[in-house]
Design a protein around this motif. Structure first.
Motif, PDB file in Angstrom:
ATOM      1  N   PHE A 165       0.778  -1.110  -0.132  1.00 12.05           N
ATOM      2  CA  PHE A 165       0.020   0.055   0.199  1.00 12.05           C
ATOM      3  C   PHE A 165       0.750   1.236  -0.120  1.00 12.05           C
ATOM      4  CE2 PHE A 165      -4.825  -0.766   1.080  1.00 12.05           C
ATOM      5  CZ  PHE A 165      -4.770  -1.662   0.442  1.00 12.05           C
ATOM      6  N   GLU A 166       2.167   1.101  -0.015  1.00  8.80           N
ATOM      7  CA  GLU A 166       2.999   2.308   0.145  1.00  8.80           C
ATOM      8  C   GLU A 166       3.550   2.866  -1.491  1.00  8.80           C
ATOM      9  OE1 GLU A 166       3.692   4.017   2.593  1.00  8.80           O
ATOM     10  OE2 GLU A 166       3.263   2.760   4.272  1.00  8.80           O
ATOM     11  N   LEU A 167       2.708   1.852  -2.381  1.00  4.29           N
ATOM     12  CA  LEU A 167       3.275   2.415  -3.811  1.00  4.29           C
ATOM     13  C   LEU A 167       3.145   3.953  -4.209  1.00  4.29           C
ATOM     14  CD1 LEU A 167       3.925   1.471  -6.585  1.00  4.29           C
ATOM     15  CD2 LEU A 167       1.286   0.982  -6.837  1.00  4.29           C
ATOM     16  N   VAL A 171       6.130   5.996  -5.569  1.00  7.52           N
ATOM     17  CA  VAL A 171       6.251   6.722  -6.831  1.00  7.52           C
ATOM     18  C   VAL A 171       6.455   8.271  -6.769  1.00  7.52           C
ATOM     19  CG1 VAL A 171       4.679   7.667  -8.538  1.00  7.52           C
ATOM     20  CG2 VAL A 171       4.592   5.240  -7.872  1.00  7.52           C
ATOM     21  N   LEU A 172       6.194   8.647  -5.503  1.00  8.60           N
ATOM     22  CA  LEU A 172       6.416  10.081  -5.024  1.00  8.60           C
ATOM     23  C   LEU A 172       8.073  10.569  -5.040  1.00  8.60           C
ATOM     24  CD1 LEU A 172       5.714  12.797  -3.666  1.00  8.60           C
ATOM     25  CD2 LEU A 172       5.868  11.752  -1.445  1.00  8.60           C
ATOM     26  N   PHE A 173       8.498   9.631  -4.536  1.00  4.75           N
ATOM     27  CA  PHE A 173       9.959   9.698  -4.479  1.00  4.75           C
ATOM     28  C   PHE A 173      10.565   9.663  -5.798  1.00  4.75           C
ATOM     29  CE2 PHE A 173       9.646   9.040   0.242  1.00  4.75           C
ATOM     30  CZ  PHE A 173      10.596  10.084   0.512  1.00  4.75           C
ATOM     31  N   LEU A 174      10.435   8.545  -6.648  1.00  2.00           N
ATOM     32  CA  LEU A 174      10.639   8.513  -8.030  1.00  2.00           C
ATOM     33  C   LEU A 174      10.277   9.736  -8.776  1.00  2.00           C
ATOM     34  CD1 LEU A 174      10.114   4.719  -8.524  1.00  2.00           C
ATOM     35  CD2 LEU A 174      12.158   5.651  -7.846  1.00  2.00           C
ATOM     36  N   SER A 175       9.063  10.227  -8.646  1.00  2.95           N
ATOM     37  CA  SER A 175       8.714  11.291  -9.545  1.00  2.95           C
ATOM     38  C   SER A 175       9.526  12.635  -9.086  1.00  2.95           C
ATOM     39  CB  SER A 175       7.334  11.511  -9.463  1.00  2.95           C
ATOM     40  OG  SER A 175       6.517  10.320  -9.910  1.00  2.95           O
ATOM     41  N   LEU A 176       9.700  12.744  -7.976  1.00  2.00           N
ATOM     42  CA  LEU A 176      10.338  13.886  -7.438  1.00  2.00           C
ATOM     43  C   LEU A 176      11.839  14.072  -7.753  1.00  2.00           C
ATOM     44  CD1 LEU A 176       9.865  14.079  -3.496  1.00  2.00           C
ATOM     45  CD2 LEU A 176       9.273  15.909  -5.111  1.00  2.00           C
ATOM     46  N   PHE A 177      12.525  13.075  -8.249  1.00  2.00           N
ATOM     47  CA  PHE A 177      13.900  13.132  -8.652  1.00  2.00           C
ATOM     48  C   PHE A 177      13.827  12.786 -10.288  1.00  2.00           C
ATOM     49  CE2 PHE A 177      14.484  11.691  -4.206  1.00  2.00           C
ATOM     50  CZ  PHE A 177      15.425  12.915  -3.871  1.00  2.00           C
ATOM     51  N   LEU A 220      -4.209  -1.964  -7.724  1.00  2.63           N
ATOM     52  CA  LEU A 220      -4.450  -1.282  -8.957  1.00  2.63           C
ATOM     53  C   LEU A 220      -4.885   0.121  -8.854  1.00  2.63           C
ATOM     54  CD1 LEU A 220      -5.949  -4.252 -10.885  1.00  2.63           C
ATOM     55  CD2 LEU A 220      -3.637  -3.114 -11.336  1.00  2.63           C
ATOM     56  N   PHE A 221      -5.904   0.137  -7.705  1.00  2.00           N
ATOM     57  CA  PHE A 221      -6.326   1.484  -7.409  1.00  2.00           C
ATOM     58  C   PHE A 221      -5.180   2.466  -7.038  1.00  2.00           C
ATOM     59  CE2 PHE A 221      -7.771   4.376  -4.025  1.00  2.00           C
ATOM     60  CZ  PHE A 221      -8.548   5.279  -4.762  1.00  2.00           C
ATOM     61  N   LEU A 222      -4.346   1.917  -6.135  1.00  2.00           N
ATOM     62  CA  LEU A 222      -3.270   2.695  -5.719  1.00  2.00           C
ATOM     63  C   LEU A 222      -2.107   3.081  -6.812  1.00  2.00           C
ATOM     64  CD1 LEU A 222      -2.402   0.863  -2.303  1.00  2.00           C
ATOM     65  CD2 LEU A 222      -3.412   3.214  -2.645  1.00  2.00           C
ATOM     66  N   TYR A 223      -2.221   2.311  -7.734  1.00  2.00           N
ATOM     67  CA  TYR A 223      -1.521   2.687  -8.794  1.00  2.00           C
ATOM     68  C   TYR A 223      -1.774   3.834  -9.743  1.00  2.00           C
ATOM     69  CZ  TYR A 223       1.299   1.969 -13.225  1.00  2.00           C
ATOM     70  OH  TYR A 223       2.090   2.303 -14.275  1.00  2.00           O
ATOM     71  N   ILE A 227      -0.235   7.632 -10.197  1.00  2.00           N
ATOM     72  CA  ILE A 227      -0.296   8.357 -11.330  1.00  2.00           C
ATOM     73  C   ILE A 227      -0.451   9.931 -11.097  1.00  2.00           C
ATOM     74  CG2 ILE A 227      -1.120   8.889 -13.721  1.00  2.00           C
ATOM     75  CD1 ILE A 227      -1.487   5.819 -14.008  1.00  2.00           C
ATOM     76  N   GLY A 228      -1.701  10.261 -10.408  1.00  2.00           N
ATOM     77  CA  GLY A 228      -2.050  11.326 -10.196  1.00  2.00           C
ATOM     78  C   GLY A 228      -0.853  12.015  -9.125  1.00  2.00           C
ATOM     79  N   VAL A 229      -0.232  11.473  -8.193  1.00  2.00           N
ATOM     80  CA  VAL A 229       0.828  11.967  -7.304  1.00  2.00           C
ATOM     81  C   VAL A 229       2.141  12.083  -8.257  1.00  2.00           C
ATOM     82  CG1 VAL A 229       2.577  11.075  -5.482  1.00  2.00           C
ATOM     83  CG2 VAL A 229       0.192  10.652  -5.443  1.00  2.00           C
ATOM     84  N   SER A 230       2.370  11.427  -9.108  1.00  2.00           N
ATOM     85  CA  SER A 230       3.709  11.705 -10.078  1.00  2.00           C
ATOM     86  C   SER A 230       3.254  12.928 -10.873  1.00  2.00           C
ATOM     87  CB  SER A 230       3.788  10.545 -10.902  1.00  2.00           C
ATOM     88  OG  SER A 230       4.781  10.745 -11.834  1.00  2.00           O
TER      89      SER A 230
END
Length: 245
Positions: A165-167, A171-177, A220-223, A227-230
């Motif tokens: 559930f931490e997906l 993604v937040l960290f991967l997108s930040l960088f 799947l919902f968290l994925y 996308i929105g978080v990214s």
């Protein structure tokens, strides 16, 4: 900061995190019997439902003690997690814009909430349902359940779902960088679906497709949420906002 200063900062954060883990372990060990009762509740309910003896067994005199140490350490990690996450944030925050640093509290709240939601989802629905299915499927056998094997199964399911559930945070960290982008995530959604079902198949304790789908649906919902978080934190969008300002 120079490389040596970065390494010194990393060492300081790691030392603090280890201290928090040790304190969390001893706090959890003070309640190890109550933690075990909470952990044993799902299988006790399932065994009673199928008119089976509820007491678990050990094969070695030290098995019970080792089990208490194991669950105390895991619960200690969960207790210390907010403080450890704060150390992580302190380490990466110098690389963020000033207006982004105000997100420390939402970040910590979201991380803890997602993990606890996944753990509760597994504890309340997935794990009891899986045990019920397994005992019903093997009703002709007399179960002799070893306490350490049950503990490993319990931790695999509960922690597996909690971490899964931490997906959005990953993604937040991967997108930040700038490592991933919302376009990349959306373009490869079919591969994400495949990976989600592979993960669900690994952590699902039962072989039936229905339970696997129950595991996979929230992932799947968290994925999609990721996308929105990214989109919100990707450097390209941050650059546009900075230029507009």
């Amino acid at each position: 900061m120079s490389l040596l200063e970065h390494l010194e900062e990393l060492r300081r954060r790691l030392i603090h995190s280890v201290i928090y883990l040790v304190v969390g372990f001893f706090v959890a060990y003070g309640f190890h019997e109550k933690i075990y009762q909470l952990m044993q509740a799902p299988i006790t309910f399932a065994l009673k439902k199928h008119n089976l003896p509820t007491q678990l067994v050990i094969h070695n005199p030290v098995d019970g003690f080792n089990m208490y140490l194991k669950i105390s350490f895991m619960v200690g990690c969960i207790v210390a997690a907010p403080l450890i996450l704060y150390q992580v944030w302190l380490f990466i925050s110098p690389g963020l814009y000033k207006n982004e640093k105000r997100y420390v509290m939402p970040f910590m709240v979201a991380t803890i909430t997602l993990f606890l939601s996944g753990a509760f989802f597994g504890y309340r629905w997935v794990f009891p349902g899986s045990l019920d299915f397994l005992f019903a499927y093997s009703h002709e056998f007399r179960p002799l359940i070893e306490v350490n094997e049950y503990t490993d199964l319990f931790l695999t399911v509960i922690l597996g779902l909690g971490i899964s559930f931490e997906l959005p945070i990953l993604v937040l960290f991967l997108s930040l960088f700038g490592i991933v982008s919302p376009k990349f995530l959306w373009k490869n959604i079919k591969f994400a679906i495949l990976i989600v079902f592979i993960i669900a198949a690994i952590i699902t304790p039962t072989p039936d497709p229905l339970t696997m789908c129950v595991f996979a649906a929230p992932l799947l919902f968290l994925y999609l949420l990721s996308i929105g978080v990214s989109f919100m934190v990707h450097p390209a969008r941050r650059k546009r906002l900075k230029e507009a300002a």
